[in-house]
Design a protein around this motif. Structure first.
Motif, PDB file in Angstrom:
ATOM      1  N   MET A   1       0.845  -1.159   0.000  1.00 23.04           N
ATOM      2  CA  MET A   1       0.000   0.000   0.000  1.00 23.04           C
ATOM      3  C   MET A   1       0.893   1.225   0.000  1.00 23.04           C
ATOM      4  SD  MET A   1      -2.899   1.180   2.703  1.00 23.04           S
ATOM      5  CE  MET A   1      -4.064  -0.060   2.256  1.00 23.04           C
ATOM      6  N   GLY A   2       0.497   2.269  -0.746  1.00 20.81           N
ATOM      7  CA  GLY A   2       1.302   3.481  -0.790  1.00 20.81           C
ATOM      8  C   GLY A   2       0.507   4.650  -1.326  1.00 20.81           C
ATOM      9  N   VAL A   3       1.112   5.800  -1.214  1.00 23.67           N
ATOM     10  CA  VAL A   3       0.518   7.044  -1.678  1.00 23.67           C
ATOM     11  C   VAL A   3       1.607   7.825  -2.391  1.00 23.67           C
ATOM     12  CG1 VAL A   3      -0.532   9.211  -0.951  1.00 23.67           C
ATOM     13  CG2 VAL A   3      -1.080   7.104   0.266  1.00 23.67           C
ATOM     14  N   ALA A   4       1.245   8.534  -3.443  1.00 29.53           N
ATOM     15  CA  ALA A   4       2.214   9.363  -4.159  1.00 29.53           C
ATOM     16  C   ALA A   4       1.564  10.666  -4.585  1.00 29.53           C
ATOM     17  CB  ALA A   4       2.733   8.620  -5.389  1.00 29.53           C
ATOM     18  N   VAL A   5       2.360  11.707  -4.625  1.00 32.44           N
ATOM     19  CA  VAL A   5       1.925  12.983  -5.185  1.00 32.44           C
ATOM     20  C   VAL A   5       2.543  13.069  -6.567  1.00 32.44           C
ATOM     21  CG1 VAL A   5       2.003  15.487  -4.936  1.00 32.44           C
ATOM     22  CG2 VAL A   5       1.813  14.040  -2.908  1.00 32.44           C
ATOM     23  N   VAL A   6       1.711  13.176  -7.576  1.00 38.91           N
ATOM     24  CA  VAL A   6       2.193  13.183  -8.956  1.00 38.91           C
ATOM     25  C   VAL A   6       1.566  14.327  -9.732  1.00 38.91           C
ATOM     26  CG1 VAL A   6       2.622  10.694  -9.000  1.00 38.91           C
ATOM     27  CG2 VAL A   6       0.400  11.567  -9.708  1.00 38.91           C
ATOM     28  N   ALA A   7       2.132  14.634 -10.880  1.00 34.09           N
ATOM     29  CA  ALA A   7       1.593  15.667 -11.758  1.00 34.09           C
ATOM     30  C   ALA A   7       0.247  15.219 -12.321  1.00 34.09           C
ATOM     31  CB  ALA A   7       2.566  15.942 -12.898  1.00 34.09           C
ATOM     32  N   ASP A   8      -0.590  16.191 -12.652  1.00 35.97           N
ATOM     33  CA  ASP A   8      -1.917  15.897 -13.186  1.00 35.97           C
ATOM     34  C   ASP A   8      -1.851  15.083 -14.484  1.00 35.97           C
ATOM     35  OD1 ASP A   8      -4.743  16.228 -12.774  1.00 35.97           O
ATOM     36  OD2 ASP A   8      -4.757  17.549 -14.533  1.00 35.97           O
ATOM     37  N   SER A   9      -0.738  15.185 -15.194  1.00 29.95           N
ATOM     38  CA  SER A   9      -0.595  14.433 -16.445  1.00 29.95           C
ATOM     39  C   SER A   9      -0.595  12.916 -16.217  1.00 29.95           C
ATOM     40  CB  SER A   9       0.685  14.845 -17.172  1.00 29.95           C
ATOM     41  OG  SER A   9       1.810  14.587 -16.358  1.00 29.95           O
ATOM     42  N   TRP A  10      -0.372  12.464 -14.995  1.00 29.59           N
ATOM     43  CA  TRP A  10      -0.397  11.032 -14.674  1.00 29.59           C
ATOM     44  C   TRP A  10      -1.807  10.504 -14.428  1.00 29.59           C
ATOM     45  CZ3 TRP A  10       3.486   7.431 -14.505  1.00 29.59           C
ATOM     46  CH2 TRP A  10       4.774   7.913 -14.710  1.00 29.59           C
ATOM     47  N   ARG A  11      -2.771  11.388 -14.294  1.00 29.22           N
ATOM     48  CA  ARG A  11      -4.140  10.984 -13.959  1.00 29.22           C
ATOM     49  C   ARG A  11      -4.727   9.942 -14.924  1.00 29.22           C
ATOM     50  NH1 ARG A  11      -7.834  13.636 -10.637  1.00 29.22           N
ATOM     51  NH2 ARG A  11      -9.812  12.560 -10.700  1.00 29.22           N
ATOM     52  N   PRO A  12      -4.650  10.153 -16.255  1.00 29.00           N
ATOM     53  CA  PRO A  12      -5.232   9.151 -17.162  1.00 29.00           C
ATOM     54  C   PRO A  12      -4.644   7.751 -16.977  1.00 29.00           C
ATOM     55  CG  PRO A  12      -4.763  11.171 -18.360  1.00 29.00           C
ATOM     56  CD  PRO A  12      -4.147  11.318 -17.005  1.00 29.00           C
ATOM     57  N   LEU A  13      -3.336   7.673 -16.805  1.00 28.37           N
ATOM     58  CA  LEU A  13      -2.705   6.363 -16.606  1.00 28.37           C
ATOM     59  C   LEU A  13      -3.157   5.741 -15.292  1.00 28.37           C
ATOM     60  CD1 LEU A  13      -0.725   4.151 -17.414  1.00 28.37           C
ATOM     61  CD2 LEU A  13       1.081   5.493 -16.305  1.00 28.37           C
ATOM     62  N   ALA A  14      -3.186   6.541 -14.244  1.00 33.71           N
ATOM     63  CA  ALA A  14      -3.610   6.042 -12.932  1.00 33.71           C
ATOM     64  C   ALA A  14      -5.051   5.538 -12.989  1.00 33.71           C
ATOM     65  CB  ALA A  14      -3.462   7.135 -11.878  1.00 33.71           C
ATOM     66  N   ASP A  15      -5.921   6.316 -13.645  1.00 35.26           N
ATOM     67  CA  ASP A  15      -7.314   5.881 -13.802  1.00 35.26           C
ATOM     68  C   ASP A  15      -7.399   4.579 -14.580  1.00 35.26           C
ATOM     69  OD1 ASP A  15      -8.442   8.034 -12.418  1.00 35.26           O
ATOM     70  OD2 ASP A  15      -8.640   9.254 -14.224  1.00 35.26           O
ATOM     71  N   THR A  16      -6.598   4.453 -15.626  1.00 36.87           N
ATOM     72  CA  THR A  16      -6.618   3.262 -16.483  1.00 36.87           C
ATOM     73  C   THR A  16      -6.273   1.997 -15.714  1.00 36.87           C
ATOM     74  OG1 THR A  16      -6.026   4.574 -18.413  1.00 36.87           O
ATOM     75  CG2 THR A  16      -5.623   2.226 -18.555  1.00 36.87           C
ATOM     76  N   VAL A  17      -5.313   2.093 -14.806  1.00 33.03           N
ATOM     77  CA  VAL A  17      -4.898   0.894 -14.064  1.00 33.03           C
ATOM     78  C   VAL A  17      -5.674   0.720 -12.766  1.00 33.03           C
ATOM     79  CG1 VAL A  17      -2.600   0.824 -15.094  1.00 33.03           C
ATOM     80  CG2 VAL A  17      -2.949   2.055 -12.949  1.00 33.03           C
ATOM     81  N   GLY A  18      -6.700   1.540 -12.552  1.00 36.23           N
ATOM     82  CA  GLY A  18      -7.595   1.343 -11.419  1.00 36.23           C
ATOM     83  C   GLY A  18      -7.179   2.007 -10.119  1.00 36.23           C
ATOM     84  N   LEU A  19      -6.264   2.961 -10.184  1.00 35.51           N
ATOM     85  CA  LEU A  19      -5.852   3.655  -8.963  1.00 35.51           C
ATOM     86  C   LEU A  19      -6.838   4.764  -8.621  1.00 35.51           C
ATOM     87  CD1 LEU A  19      -2.041   4.010  -9.713  1.00 35.51           C
ATOM     88  CD2 LEU A  19      -3.173   2.276  -8.325  1.00 35.51           C
ATOM     89  N   ARG A  20      -6.939   5.081  -7.352  1.00 37.96           N
ATOM     90  CA  ARG A  20      -7.781   6.198  -6.925  1.00 37.96           C
ATOM     91  C   ARG A  20      -6.966   7.475  -7.040  1.00 37.96           C
ATOM     92  NH1 ARG A  20     -11.575   4.757  -1.882  1.00 37.96           N
ATOM     93  NH2 ARG A  20     -12.668   3.058  -2.893  1.00 37.96           N
ATOM     94  N   VAL A  21      -7.561   8.486  -7.638  1.00 37.90           N
ATOM     95  CA  VAL A  21      -6.873   9.755  -7.848  1.00 37.90           C
ATOM     96  C   VAL A  21      -7.710  10.864  -7.234  1.00 37.90           C
ATOM     97  CG1 VAL A  21      -5.948  11.346  -9.569  1.00 37.90           C
ATOM     98  CG2 VAL A  21      -5.891   8.888 -10.009  1.00 37.90           C
ATOM     99  N   ARG A  22      -7.092  11.672  -6.413  1.00 37.03           N
ATOM    100  CA  ARG A  22      -7.775  12.809  -5.799  1.00 37.03           C
ATOM    101  C   ARG A  22      -6.970  14.059  -6.028  1.00 37.03           C
ATOM    102  NH1 ARG A  22     -10.919   9.445  -5.994  1.00 37.03           N
ATOM    103  NH2 ARG A  22     -12.104   8.470  -4.324  1.00 37.03           N
ATOM    104  N   ARG A  23      -7.660  15.146  -6.308  1.00 33.67           N
ATOM    105  CA  ARG A  23      -7.012  16.437  -6.480  1.00 33.67           C
ATOM    106  C   ARG A  23      -6.631  17.019  -5.127  1.00 33.67           C
ATOM    107  NH1 ARG A  23      -6.059  19.622 -10.370  1.00 33.67           N
ATOM    108  NH2 ARG A  23      -7.102  19.335 -12.316  1.00 33.67           N
ATOM    109  N   LEU A  24      -5.483  17.653  -5.049  1.00 27.09           N
ATOM    110  CA  LEU A  24      -5.060  18.314  -3.827  1.00 27.09           C
ATOM    111  C   LEU A  24      -5.509  19.774  -3.871  1.00 27.09           C
ATOM    112  CD1 LEU A  24      -1.399  16.992  -3.527  1.00 27.09           C
ATOM    113  CD2 LEU A  24      -3.422  16.190  -2.306  1.00 27.09           C
ATOM    114  N   ALA A  25      -5.950  20.285  -2.759  1.00 29.44           N
ATOM    115  CA  ALA A  25      -6.357  21.687  -2.674  1.00 29.44           C
ATOM    116  C   ALA A  25      -5.146  22.528  -2.302  1.00 29.44           C
ATOM    117  CB  ALA A  25      -7.477  21.849  -1.650  1.00 29.44           C
ATOM    118  N   ILE A  26      -4.380  22.931  -3.334  1.00 31.51           N
ATOM    119  CA  ILE A  26      -3.179  23.736  -3.112  1.00 31.51           C
ATOM    120  C   ILE A  26      -3.131  24.888  -4.103  1.00 31.51           C
ATOM    121  CG2 ILE A  26      -1.831  21.832  -2.189  1.00 31.51           C
ATOM    122  CD1 ILE A  26      -0.563  21.559  -4.958  1.00 31.51           C
ATOM    123  N   GLU A  27      -2.225  25.823  -3.869  1.00 31.56           N
ATOM    124  CA  GLU A  27      -2.028  26.914  -4.809  1.00 31.56           C
ATOM    125  C   GLU A  27      -1.512  26.363  -6.128  1.00 31.56           C
ATOM    126  OE1 GLU A  27       0.449  30.080  -3.421  1.00 31.56           O
ATOM    127  OE2 GLU A  27      -0.216  29.801  -1.376  1.00 31.56           O
TER     128      GLU A  27
END
Length: 71
Positions: A1-27
């Protein structure tokens, strides 16, 4: 089990492989720094640093930038 902070450009790949993706509320800014050795720079690295230094001295850098203390 793990967590990572990644660029938004990784979202499609993460979604494709079934990972949960949440947006961070930051500047929408990112503070970054430039780090290099004092000696033995390649000509390309020295030229790059020169461009950065000149952009700072002409006021084209961001107001939050700080001059390196020990170069």
């Amino acid at each position: 089990m793990g967590v990572a902070v990644v660029a938004d450009s990784w979202r499609p790949l993460a979604d494709t492989v079934g990972l949960r993706v949440r947006r961070l509320a930051i500047e929408d800014t990112l503070d970054v720094g430039l780090v290099w050795r004092r000696h033995r720079l390649s000509p390309a690295a020295a030229a790059f640093i020169d461009v950065i230094e000149r952009s700072r001295s002409t006021g084209q850098g961001t107001p939050r930038e700080r001059k390196p203390e020990n170069r």
